[in-house]
Motif scaffolding. Structure first.
Motif, PDB file in Angstrom:
ATOM      1  N   MET A  80      50.969 -17.797  61.039  1.00 50.56           N
ATOM      2  CA  MET A  80      52.281 -17.362  61.325  1.00 50.56           C
ATOM      3  C   MET A  80      51.977 -15.928  60.864  1.00 50.56           C
ATOM      4  SD  MET A  80      54.476 -20.321  59.609  1.00 50.56           S
ATOM      5  CE  MET A  80      54.001 -20.007  57.815  1.00 50.56           C
ATOM      6  N   ASN A  81      52.423 -15.137  61.760  1.00 49.48           N
ATOM      7  CA  ASN A  81      52.321 -13.548  61.527  1.00 49.48           C
ATOM      8  C   ASN A  81      53.900 -12.919  61.887  1.00 49.48           C
ATOM      9  OD1 ASN A  81      49.524 -13.609  61.420  1.00 49.48           O
ATOM     10  ND2 ASN A  81      49.204 -13.705  63.756  1.00 49.48           N
ATOM     11  N   SER A  82      53.802 -11.739  61.363  1.00 51.42           N
ATOM     12  CA  SER A  82      55.069 -10.952  61.650  1.00 51.42           C
ATOM     13  C   SER A  82      56.287 -11.963  61.312  1.00 51.42           C
ATOM     14  CB  SER A  82      55.249 -10.792  63.178  1.00 51.42           C
ATOM     15  OG  SER A  82      54.354 -10.088  63.651  1.00 51.42           O
ATOM     16  N   LEU A  83      56.255 -12.451  60.243  1.00 52.57           N
ATOM     17  CA  LEU A  83      57.110 -13.434  59.294  1.00 52.57           C
ATOM     18  C   LEU A  83      58.522 -12.877  59.340  1.00 52.57           C
ATOM     19  CD1 LEU A  83      54.811 -15.508  57.422  1.00 52.57           C
ATOM     20  CD2 LEU A  83      56.146 -16.433  58.955  1.00 52.57           C
ATOM     21  N   LYS A  84      59.618 -13.591  59.452  1.00 50.08           N
ATOM     22  CA  LYS A  84      60.844 -12.981  59.211  1.00 50.08           C
ATOM     23  C   LYS A  84      61.790 -13.861  58.372  1.00 50.08           C
ATOM     24  CE  LYS A  84      61.093 -12.218  64.538  1.00 50.08           C
ATOM     25  NZ  LYS A  84      61.836 -12.198  65.556  1.00 50.08           N
ATOM     26  N   PRO A  85      62.698 -13.277  57.783  1.00 54.01           N
ATOM     27  CA  PRO A  85      63.652 -14.105  56.858  1.00 54.01           C
ATOM     28  C   PRO A  85      63.998 -15.434  57.534  1.00 54.01           C
ATOM     29  CG  PRO A  85      64.267 -11.914  56.540  1.00 54.01           C
ATOM     30  CD  PRO A  85      63.308 -11.831  57.957  1.00 54.01           C
ATOM     31  N   ASP A  86      64.369 -15.652  58.695  1.00 51.67           N
ATOM     32  CA  ASP A  86      64.776 -16.743  59.471  1.00 51.67           C
ATOM     33  C   ASP A  86      63.660 -17.777  59.490  1.00 51.67           C
ATOM     34  OD1 ASP A  86      66.976 -15.338  62.000  1.00 51.67           O
ATOM     35  OD2 ASP A  86      67.247 -15.875  59.890  1.00 51.67           O
ATOM     36  N   ASP A  87      62.370 -17.308  59.422  1.00 56.65           N
ATOM     37  CA  ASP A  87      61.348 -18.279  59.047  1.00 56.65           C
ATOM     38  C   ASP A  87      61.292 -18.998  58.087  1.00 56.65           C
ATOM     39  OD1 ASP A  87      59.361 -15.927  60.749  1.00 56.65           O
ATOM     40  OD2 ASP A  87      60.305 -17.500  61.706  1.00 56.65           O
ATOM     41  N   THR A  88      61.895 -18.630  56.671  1.00 57.40           N
ATOM     42  CA  THR A  88      62.164 -19.403  55.440  1.00 57.40           C
ATOM     43  C   THR A  88      62.540 -20.896  55.574  1.00 57.40           C
ATOM     44  OG1 THR A  88      62.567 -17.509  54.498  1.00 57.40           O
ATOM     45  CG2 THR A  88      63.401 -19.364  53.470  1.00 57.40           C
ATOM     46  N   GLY A  89      61.691 -21.605  54.949  1.00 53.02           N
ATOM     47  CA  GLY A  89      62.161 -22.941  54.941  1.00 53.02           C
ATOM     48  C   GLY A  89      60.962 -24.000  54.942  1.00 53.02           C
ATOM     49  N   GLY A  90      61.233 -25.427  54.901  1.00 56.46           N
ATOM     50  CA  GLY A  90      60.053 -26.151  54.871  1.00 56.46           C
ATOM     51  C   GLY A  90      59.454 -26.467  56.244  1.00 56.46           C
ATOM     52  N   TYR A  91      58.061 -26.582  56.145  1.00 57.87           N
ATOM     53  CA  TYR A  91      57.288 -26.670  57.374  1.00 57.87           C
ATOM     54  C   TYR A  91      56.546 -28.055  57.269  1.00 57.87           C
ATOM     55  CZ  TYR A  91      58.331 -22.189  58.986  1.00 57.87           C
ATOM     56  OH  TYR A  91      58.986 -20.832  59.454  1.00 57.87           O
ATOM     57  N   TYR A  92      56.774 -28.804  58.123  1.00 56.08           N
ATOM     58  CA  TYR A  92      56.334 -30.267  58.088  1.00 56.08           C
ATOM     59  C   TYR A  92      55.448 -30.638  59.461  1.00 56.08           C
ATOM     60  CZ  TYR A  92      60.219 -30.746  54.918  1.00 56.08           C
ATOM     61  OH  TYR A  92      60.973 -30.729  53.873  1.00 56.08           O
ATOM     62  N   CYS A  93      54.020 -31.180  59.280  1.00 57.56           N
ATOM     63  CA  CYS A  93      53.244 -31.511  59.976  1.00 57.56           C
ATOM     64  C   CYS A  93      53.560 -32.986  60.622  1.00 57.56           C
ATOM     65  CB  CYS A  93      51.926 -30.897  59.854  1.00 57.56           C
ATOM     66  SG  CYS A  93      51.016 -32.184  58.404  1.00 57.56           S
ATOM     67  N   MET A  98      49.560 -43.010  70.467  1.00 54.00           N
ATOM     68  CA  MET A  98      49.976 -43.767  71.401  1.00 54.00           C
ATOM     69  C   MET A  98      50.993 -44.908  70.557  1.00 54.00           C
ATOM     70  SD  MET A  98      49.764 -42.508  74.393  1.00 54.00           S
ATOM     71  CE  MET A  98      50.097 -43.865  75.317  1.00 54.00           C
ATOM     72  N   THR A  99      50.403 -45.119  69.437  1.00 58.37           N
ATOM     73  CA  THR A  99      50.889 -46.239  68.756  1.00 58.37           C
ATOM     74  C   THR A  99      51.784 -45.804  67.485  1.00 58.37           C
ATOM     75  OG1 THR A  99      48.729 -46.815  67.732  1.00 58.37           O
ATOM     76  CG2 THR A  99      49.441 -47.891  69.731  1.00 58.37           C
ATOM     77  N   TRP A 100      51.573 -44.713  66.798  1.00 61.61           N
ATOM     78  CA  TRP A 100      52.054 -44.447  65.590  1.00 61.61           C
ATOM     79  C   TRP A 100      52.441 -42.953  65.462  1.00 61.61           C
ATOM     80  CZ3 TRP A 100      48.916 -41.019  62.810  1.00 61.61           C
ATOM     81  CH2 TRP A 100      47.846 -41.095  63.092  1.00 61.61           C
ATOM     82  N   SER A 101      53.135 -42.650  64.349  1.00 56.49           N
ATOM     83  CA  SER A 101      53.557 -41.320  64.299  1.00 56.49           C
ATOM     84  C   SER A 101      53.522 -41.135  62.558  1.00 56.49           C
ATOM     85  CB  SER A 101      54.639 -41.007  64.617  1.00 56.49           C
ATOM     86  OG  SER A 101      55.317 -39.635  64.284  1.00 56.49           O
ATOM     87  N   SER A 102      53.134 -39.870  62.046  1.00 53.88           N
ATOM     88  CA  SER A 102      52.760 -39.883  60.442  1.00 53.88           C
ATOM     89  C   SER A 102      53.216 -38.385  60.304  1.00 53.88           C
ATOM     90  CB  SER A 102      51.440 -40.105  60.124  1.00 53.88           C
ATOM     91  OG  SER A 102      51.243 -39.772  58.778  1.00 53.88           O
ATOM     92  N   TRP A 103      53.950 -38.323  59.092  1.00 47.85           N
ATOM     93  CA  TRP A 103      54.254 -36.816  58.742  1.00 47.85           C
ATOM     94  C   TRP A 103      53.815 -36.653  57.410  1.00 47.85           C
ATOM     95  CZ3 TRP A 103      58.034 -34.135  61.035  1.00 47.85           C
ATOM     96  CH2 TRP A 103      58.709 -34.591  61.908  1.00 47.85           C
ATOM     97  N   GLY A 104      53.520 -35.373  57.193  1.00 49.85           N
ATOM     98  CA  GLY A 104      53.071 -34.964  55.927  1.00 49.85           C
ATOM     99  C   GLY A 104      54.162 -34.489  54.958  1.00 49.85           C
ATOM    100  N   GLN A 105      53.881 -33.976  53.841  1.00 52.64           N
ATOM    101  CA  GLN A 105      54.963 -33.972  52.987  1.00 52.64           C
ATOM    102  C   GLN A 105      55.701 -32.523  53.084  1.00 52.64           C
ATOM    103  OE1 GLN A 105      52.227 -33.152  52.217  1.00 52.64           O
ATOM    104  NE2 GLN A 105      52.062 -31.449  50.769  1.00 52.64           N
ATOM    105  N   GLY A 106      55.027 -31.560  53.750  1.00 50.17           N
ATOM    106  CA  GLY A 106      55.841 -30.430  53.828  1.00 50.17           C
ATOM    107  C   GLY A 106      55.359 -29.375  52.924  1.00 50.17           C
ATOM    108  N   THR A 107      55.532 -28.067  53.383  1.00 51.30           N
ATOM    109  CA  THR A 107      55.216 -27.166  52.581  1.00 51.30           C
ATOM    110  C   THR A 107      55.982 -25.920  52.565  1.00 51.30           C
ATOM    111  OG1 THR A 107      53.273 -25.486  52.159  1.00 51.30           O
ATOM    112  CG2 THR A 107      53.464 -25.797  54.216  1.00 51.30           C
ATOM    113  N   LEU A 108      56.589 -25.255  51.638  1.00 47.20           N
ATOM    114  CA  LEU A 108      57.774 -24.275  51.694  1.00 47.20           C
ATOM    115  C   LEU A 108      57.389 -22.800  51.924  1.00 47.20           C
ATOM    116  CD1 LEU A 108      60.586 -23.936  51.310  1.00 47.20           C
ATOM    117  CD2 LEU A 108      60.293 -23.475  48.895  1.00 47.20           C
ATOM    118  N   VAL A 109      58.026 -22.199  52.748  1.00 48.54           N
ATOM    119  CA  VAL A 109      57.714 -20.891  53.273  1.00 48.54           C
ATOM    120  C   VAL A 109      58.861 -20.155  52.742  1.00 48.54           C
ATOM    121  CG1 VAL A 109      57.307 -19.316  55.056  1.00 48.54           C
ATOM    122  CG2 VAL A 109      55.998 -21.321  55.028  1.00 48.54           C
TER     123      VAL A 109
END
Length: 113
Positions: A80-93, A98-109
């Protein structure tokens, strides 16, 4: 399991690299997605990368964010380059096959001077 990391406090215009590390091989994962959730807002897709390396970016981050995946380290990176205040928040991967979806716990920016 997915483990997101790399968040933190950065000044406007600064850069961060987020990582999403999987506990198993990511070769079979079709798509990795990164979502952004601003304070008080819904989670929004900002970037995605397929197992072929094809990438997709939201207009709000196009030209500033870039994705890469390391199949040896089982990790996907969001530069992430040229970050802006609007980019603030949690980021989740999110990983999808084809059969499942998994989430990470998130990281705060936080982008603030």
């Amino acid at each position: 399991q997915l483990q997101a990391s790399g968040g933190g406090l950065v000044q406007p215009g600064g850069s961060l690299t987020l990582a999403c590390a999987a506990s198993d091989s990511i070769v079979s994962i079709n798509v990795f997605n990164w979502y952004h959730q601003a304070p008080g807002q819904q989670r929004v897709l900002v970037a995605a990368i397929s197992n072929k390396g094809d990438t997709l970016y939201a207009d709000s981050v196009k030209g500033r964010f870039s994705l890469s995946r390391d199949n040896v380290k089982n990790t996907v990176y969001l530069q992430m380059n040229s970050l802006k205040p609007d980019d603030t928040g949690g980021y989740y991967c999110n990983a999808q096959t084809m059969t499942w979806s998994s989430w990470g716990q998130g990281t705060l920016v936080t982008v603030s001077s």
